[in-house]
Design a protein around this motif. Structure first.
Motif, PDB file in Angstrom:
ATOM      1  N   ALA A 142      31.824  40.671  30.275  1.00  0.00           N
ATOM      2  CA  ALA A 142      31.669  40.355  31.690  1.00  0.00           C
ATOM      3  C   ALA A 142      32.387  39.051  32.041  1.00  0.00           C
ATOM      4  N   THR A 143      32.234  38.046  31.198  1.00  0.00           N
ATOM      5  CA  THR A 143      32.888  36.762  31.446  1.00  0.00           C
ATOM      6  C   THR A 143      34.402  36.903  31.343  1.00  0.00           C
ATOM      7  N   ARG A 144      34.876  37.670  30.374  1.00  0.00           N
ATOM      8  CA  ARG A 144      36.325  37.878  30.239  1.00  0.00           C
ATOM      9  C   ARG A 144      36.891  38.571  31.476  1.00  0.00           C
ATOM     10  N   GLN A 145      36.108  39.511  32.029  1.00  0.00           N
ATOM     11  CA  GLN A 145      36.555  40.195  33.245  1.00  0.00           C
ATOM     12  C   GLN A 145      36.694  39.205  34.396  1.00  0.00           C
ATOM     13  N   MET A 146      35.724  38.303  34.537  1.00  0.00           N
ATOM     14  CA  MET A 146      35.775  37.320  35.617  1.00  0.00           C
ATOM     15  C   MET A 146      36.955  36.363  35.428  1.00  0.00           C
ATOM     16  N   VAL A 147      37.289  36.027  34.181  1.00  0.00           N
ATOM     17  CA  VAL A 147      38.453  35.175  33.921  1.00  0.00           C
ATOM     18  C   VAL A 147      39.738  35.880  34.354  1.00  0.00           C
ATOM     19  N   ALA A 148      39.832  37.190  34.052  1.00  0.00           N
ATOM     20  CA  ALA A 148      41.012  37.954  34.460  1.00  0.00           C
ATOM     21  C   ALA A 148      41.143  37.995  35.978  1.00  0.00           C
ATOM     22  N   ILE A 149      40.028  38.151  36.662  1.00  0.00           N
ATOM     23  CA  ILE A 149      40.040  38.176  38.128  1.00  0.00           C
ATOM     24  C   ILE A 149      40.445  36.802  38.673  1.00  0.00           C
ATOM     25  N   ALA A 150      39.895  35.744  38.070  1.00  0.00           N
ATOM     26  CA  ALA A 150      40.238  34.390  38.506  1.00  0.00           C
ATOM     27  C   ALA A 150      41.728  34.125  38.333  1.00  0.00           C
ATOM     28  N   ARG A 151      42.301  34.609  37.235  1.00  0.00           N
ATOM     29  CA  ARG A 151      43.737  34.420  37.004  1.00  0.00           C
ATOM     30  C   ARG A 151      44.551  35.067  38.124  1.00  0.00           C
ATOM     31  N   SER A 152      44.154  36.266  38.536  1.00  0.00           N
ATOM     32  CA  SER A 152      44.886  36.956  39.592  1.00  0.00           C
ATOM     33  C   SER A 152      44.748  36.250  40.938  1.00  0.00           C
ATOM     34  N   VAL A 153      43.543  35.737  41.209  1.00  0.00           N
ATOM     35  CA  VAL A 153      43.299  35.040  42.474  1.00  0.00           C
ATOM     36  C   VAL A 153      44.180  33.803  42.585  1.00  0.00           C
ATOM     37  N   THR A 154      44.389  33.092  41.460  1.00  0.00           N
ATOM     38  CA  THR A 154      45.184  31.864  41.503  1.00  0.00           C
ATOM     39  C   THR A 154      46.666  32.131  41.716  1.00  0.00           C
ATOM     40  N   GLN A 155      47.090  33.391  41.600  1.00  0.00           N
ATOM     41  CA  GLN A 155      48.499  33.712  41.808  1.00  0.00           C
ATOM     42  C   GLN A 155      48.866  33.731  43.297  1.00  0.00           C
ATOM     43  N   GLN A 156      47.855  33.592  44.177  1.00  0.00           N
ATOM     44  CA  GLN A 156      48.081  33.606  45.621  1.00  0.00           C
ATOM     45  C   GLN A 156      48.867  34.842  46.037  1.00  0.00           C
ATOM     46  N   ALA A 157      48.383  35.983  45.574  1.00  0.00           N
ATOM     47  CA  ALA A 157      49.073  37.244  45.814  1.00  0.00           C
ATOM     48  C   ALA A 157      48.871  37.721  47.245  1.00  0.00           C
ATOM     49  N   LYS A 158      49.820  38.542  47.723  1.00  0.00           N
ATOM     50  CA  LYS A 158      49.684  39.217  49.007  1.00  0.00           C
ATOM     51  C   LYS A 158      48.916  40.529  48.840  1.00  0.00           C
ATOM     52  N   LEU A 159      49.036  41.113  47.643  1.00  0.00           N
ATOM     53  CA  LEU A 159      48.360  42.369  47.331  1.00  0.00           C
ATOM     54  C   LEU A 159      47.697  42.240  45.966  1.00  0.00           C
ATOM     55  N   LEU A 160      46.406  42.538  45.912  1.00  0.00           N
ATOM     56  CA  LEU A 160      45.653  42.495  44.660  1.00  0.00           C
ATOM     57  C   LEU A 160      45.204  43.913  44.317  1.00  0.00           C
ATOM     58  N   ILE A 161      45.584  44.393  43.135  1.00  0.00           N
ATOM     59  CA  ILE A 161      45.214  45.726  42.683  1.00  0.00           C
ATOM     60  C   ILE A 161      44.142  45.590  41.611  1.00  0.00           C
ATOM     61  N   MET A 162      43.003  46.247  41.810  1.00  0.00           N
ATOM     62  CA  MET A 162      41.888  46.162  40.880  1.00  0.00           C
ATOM     63  C   MET A 162      41.535  47.552  40.354  1.00  0.00           C
TER      64      MET A 162
END
Length: 497
Positions: A142-162
């Motif tokens: 669960a924690t590893r999943q949240m780290v992966a999500i945090a990494r994507s959020v910091t990319q300041q993406a226009k489109l996030l695919i989950m």
């Protein structure tokens, strides 16, 4: 329009994975993307993100036509992806993973302090307080999943695919994730949310795109799409067929014991487990995160040493020092994470399926290819594995078909006990139905099945009895006549009584 995908087509080895698929979404929209395994969702996403090249079609992103040649190129353009199987550098720290490939520098050197502070800040937004200097391998899924999500959020993406982002999260973490997604939406970020939990889709998403057999078959607002209509589009079947999915046969008279644990314990995660699996039955194993379900399976399969209590197979005492001994004694294990502990992605379907059988297929050190081919073809047909040929790389199959190959790997060894840990995780309703029906038919033929699942509906539908674990100990055994969602939840809540 943020994203427009039109008439997308892609084939592998002559088998069409996409046939004129389409998807459109606006800035700040949360789009659900649903469909059975093999419907084409993953192929569409991999083309969009540059992992695959399209055969035909057109993609427009952020106002310009694109055809990315690599994932790095799509990331640079503003597309971030979180795949179902968590992709992190296990031995690197949390902070390093969050900024991997985008490490801040100061005076030409890596700014480790800046990375740590930035990682702490973004994780605080997820209400996650952990030591960002520790390797991610030290944390649970669960924690590893949240780290992966945090990494994507910091990319300041226009489109996030989950892709199935909630599969390893508890209820609190799901709530935090959804609030984060809604915040991203308000800032104009578009989100493609691939999932199979319908309640989550209806709670979060604005619209839904439904795929089947490589095509887009329906698009609509979530509020205007009743659940049963959505399911009909996904399955292409009538409602009556859906309602019959995964139903277990009537409880039979008790049969001889095949596997028995009494007071079993190992380390701190398994303290006192009593468990029975009878000939020709599906025995369910339930419990909350950290209850010791998968750890119990590891003991049975010889991956962890039985330190306390007893284990018996057909009445004879057993203690396995390694999985090879358990396999020789007639036990198979389909592990929880098929990508990490199951398939060998670059090997063929044939090689993956016969991996556990190789010792019996060798004659004077040479594999009997004719016998191997007969076995492989028999199980491809029996399990209805959708593939171009037995020599197709398993990584090109859908998740449901990969799972069938893993089941075949153990079935071809003619096991007495088959342990399946989360057998339908990350696969769609149709493939889930096939897996459950297959397990039921195997049990009816005499196989003993130990089924570990987080899905209460699956356990209630398929199991002949359910053992509930809490904090590494057995707290309840529910025979079929006593099974209900209320009884199962009450037993699982034992630790907070």
């Amino acid at each position: 329009m943020l994203l427009s995908i039109q008439n997308l087509s892609k084939s592998f080895a002559g088998v069409a994975a996409l046939r004129g698929a389409s998807l459109e979404m606006a800035d700040g929209e949360i789009m659900a993307l649903v469909g059975q395994n093999g419907a084409g969702k993953s192929t569409l996403i991999k083309i969009l993100t540059g992992a695959y090249r399209l055969d035909e079609g057109q993609i427009s992103f952020a106002g310009r036509d694109v055809s990315f040649s690599s994932p790095a190129e799509s990331q640079k353009a503003g597309i971030a992806t979180i795949y179902q199987e968590i992709n992190l550098a296990a031995q690197r720290s949390v902070a390093e993973n969050i900024y991997l490939g985008r490490e801040p520098r100061r005076f030409g050197f890596l700014d480790h302090r800046g990375m740590r502070e930035g990682a702490r800040q973004v994780l605080q937004d997820f209400k996650l307080d952990i030591d960002v200097t520790r390797p991610v391998a030290h944390f649970n899924a669960a924690t590893r999943q949240m780290v992966a999500i945090a990494r994507s959020v910091t990319q300041q993406a226009k489109l996030l695919i989950m892709d199935e982002p909630t599969s390893s999260l508890d209820e609190r973490e799901v709530a935090v994730l959804f609030e984060t997604i809604r915040t991203l939406k308000r800032s104009g970020v578009g989100v493609i949310f691939i999932g199979h939990r319908l309640d989550e889709l209806y709670a979060l998403c604005n619209r839904v795109t439904i795929m089947r057999d490589g095509q887009t078959v329906a698009v609509g607002a979530m509020g205007d799409m009743p659940k049963m209509e959505l399911v009909r589009h996904m399955l292409g079947r009538e409602l009556a067929a859906f309602e019959a999915l995964g139903k277990s046969a009537d409880q039979q008279a008790e049969r001889p014991l095949r596997l028995e644990l009494q007071g079993a314990g190992s380390g701190l995660r398994v303290r006192n487990v009593d468990l029975t699996v009878r000939e020709g039955e599906i025995s369910g194993l339930a419990g909350l995160l950290g209850s010791g379900r998968s750890e119990t399976a590891r003991i049975i399969f010889g991956m962890d040493r039985l330190e306390r209590g007893t284990m018996r197979m057909s009445g004879a005492g057993r203690t396995y020092d390694e999985p090879a001994e358990a396999i020789a004694d007639g036990i198979g294990l389909v592990s929880e994470d098929r990508k990490v502990d199951g398939i060998v992605p670059d090997m063929s379907i044939r090689e993956n399926m016969t991996l556990a059988l190789l010792p019996k297929l060798r004659r004077a050190g040479i594999v009997d290819r004719a016998r191997e081919d007969e076995i492989v073809q028999r199980f491809i047909k029996a399990l209805r594995i959708k593939c171009a040929s037995a020599d197709q790389p398993i990584k090109e199959l859908s998740g449901g078909n990969q799972q069938k190959v893993l089941l075949a790997r153990w079935l071809c060894t003619d096991p007495k006990v088959l342990i399946v840990d989360e057998p339908t995780r990350g696969i769609d309703i149709g493939a889930k139905s096939e897996i459950l029906k297959l397990l039921r038919s195997l049990a009816d033929e005499g196989l003993s099945v130990l089924m570990i699942s987080s899905e209460l509906e699956e356990l209630l539908a398929a199991a002949d009895r359910i053992t509930v674990l809490s904090d590494g100990a057995s707290v309840a055994v529910l025979p079929r006549q006593a099974m209900s969602e209320k009884a199962l939840l009450a037993a699982m809540a034992h630790q907070v009584d």
